[in-house]
Write a protein that holds these residues in place. Structure first.
Motif, mmCIF file in Angstrom:
data_model
loop_
_atom_site.group_PDB
_atom_site.id
_atom_site.type_symbol
_atom_site.label_atom_id
_atom_site.label_comp_id
_atom_site.label_asym_id
_atom_site.label_seq_id
_atom_site.Cartn_x
_atom_site.Cartn_y
_atom_site.Cartn_z
ATOM 1 N N ALA A 1 35.039 50.756 39.164
ATOM 2 C CA ALA A 1 35.424 50.164 37.879
ATOM 3 C C ALA A 1 36.376 48.991 38.089
ATOM 4 O O ALA A 1 36.269 47.958 37.406
ATOM 5 C CB ALA A 1 36.067 51.214 36.988
ATOM 6 N N GLN A 2 37.296 49.116 39.039
ATOM 7 C CA GLN A 2 38.229 48.032 39.342
ATOM 8 C C GLN A 2 37.483 46.820 39.891
ATOM 9 O O GLN A 2 37.758 45.686 39.506
ATOM 10 C CB GLN A 2 39.284 48.512 40.348
ATOM 11 N N GLN A 3 36.524 47.030 40.775
ATOM 12 C CA GLN A 3 35.742 45.926 41.320
ATOM 13 C C GLN A 3 34.909 45.258 40.236
ATOM 14 O O GLN A 3 34.782 44.031 40.213
ATOM 15 C CB GLN A 3 34.833 46.423 42.438
ATOM 16 N N ARG A 4 34.362 46.052 39.331
ATOM 17 C CA ARG A 4 33.578 45.504 38.218
ATOM 18 C C ARG A 4 34.466 44.646 37.320
ATOM 19 O O ARG A 4 34.087 43.554 36.902
ATOM 20 C CB ARG A 4 32.950 46.643 37.417
ATOM 21 N N LEU A 5 35.685 45.118 37.053
ATOM 22 C CA LEU A 5 36.628 44.362 36.236
ATOM 23 C C LEU A 5 37.010 43.048 36.906
ATOM 24 O O LEU A 5 37.078 41.999 36.250
ATOM 25 C CB LEU A 5 37.868 45.206 35.964
ATOM 26 N N GLU A 6 37.234 43.080 38.214
ATOM 27 C CA GLU A 6 37.563 41.858 38.946
ATOM 28 C C GLU A 6 36.401 40.868 38.904
ATOM 29 O O GLU A 6 36.617 39.665 38.754
ATOM 30 C CB GLU A 6 37.934 42.194 40.389
ATOM 31 N N ASN B 1 36.306 39.298 35.448
ATOM 32 C CA ASN B 1 37.373 38.315 35.291
ATOM 33 C C ASN B 1 37.070 37.030 36.059
ATOM 34 O O ASN B 1 37.340 35.931 35.570
ATOM 35 C CB ASN B 1 38.711 38.897 35.742
ATOM 36 N N LYS B 2 36.512 37.169 37.245
ATOM 37 C CA LYS B 2 36.154 35.987 38.038
ATOM 38 C C LYS B 2 35.082 35.173 37.324
ATOM 39 O O LYS B 2 35.178 33.940 37.240
ATOM 40 C CB LYS B 2 35.653 36.416 39.417
ATOM 41 N N ALA B 3 34.067 35.856 36.786
ATOM 42 C CA ALA B 3 33.002 35.162 36.060
ATOM 43 C C ALA B 3 33.564 34.479 34.817
ATOM 44 O O ALA B 3 33.183 33.345 34.492
ATOM 45 C CB ALA B 3 31.903 36.144 35.680
ATOM 46 N N ARG B 4 34.472 35.147 34.135
ATOM 47 C CA ARG B 4 35.070 34.564 32.932
ATOM 48 C C ARG B 4 35.874 33.304 33.280
ATOM 49 O O ARG B 4 35.813 32.304 32.563
ATOM 50 C CB ARG B 4 35.969 35.581 32.242
ATOM 51 N N LYS B 5 36.616 33.338 34.386
ATOM 52 C CA LYS B 5 37.383 32.160 34.803
ATOM 53 C C LYS B 5 36.450 30.990 35.109
ATOM 54 O O LYS B 5 36.739 29.849 34.750
ATOM 55 C CB LYS B 5 38.237 32.487 36.025
#
Length: 81
Positions: free
Chosen positions: A43-48, A51-55
């Protein structure tokens, strides 16, 4: 005499069963904790990743059309569009 022998054997057998039960409980707890930890890590890797895609999307949205075209030209193999 037979009852005493049976009682002694049962006592020893019950001790081994209890020890095996404790060992199985420890293994089950370790498995459960490992499974929970793996799910949390995923879940943490998915969140990262999100966030990277959003940036990146935000960065592209802030660029003008010409800047986006220049950036995409770097990805073309032969430099043509």
């Amino acid at each position: 005499m037979l009852a005493t022998l049976w009682s002694a054997l049962w006592s020893r057998f019950a001790g081994w069963i209890a020890a095996a039960g404790v060992a199985l409980a420890i293994l089950a707890a370790a498995y459960s904790r490992g499974k929970t930890d793996a799910a949390a890590k995923q879940a943490q890797q998915r969140l990262e990743s999100i966030n990277k895609a959003r940036k990146i999307e935000d960065e592209v949205d802030r660029l003008g059309d010409a800047d986006v075209r220049i950036g995409l030209d770097r990805w073309m193999r032969d430099g043509k569009r």
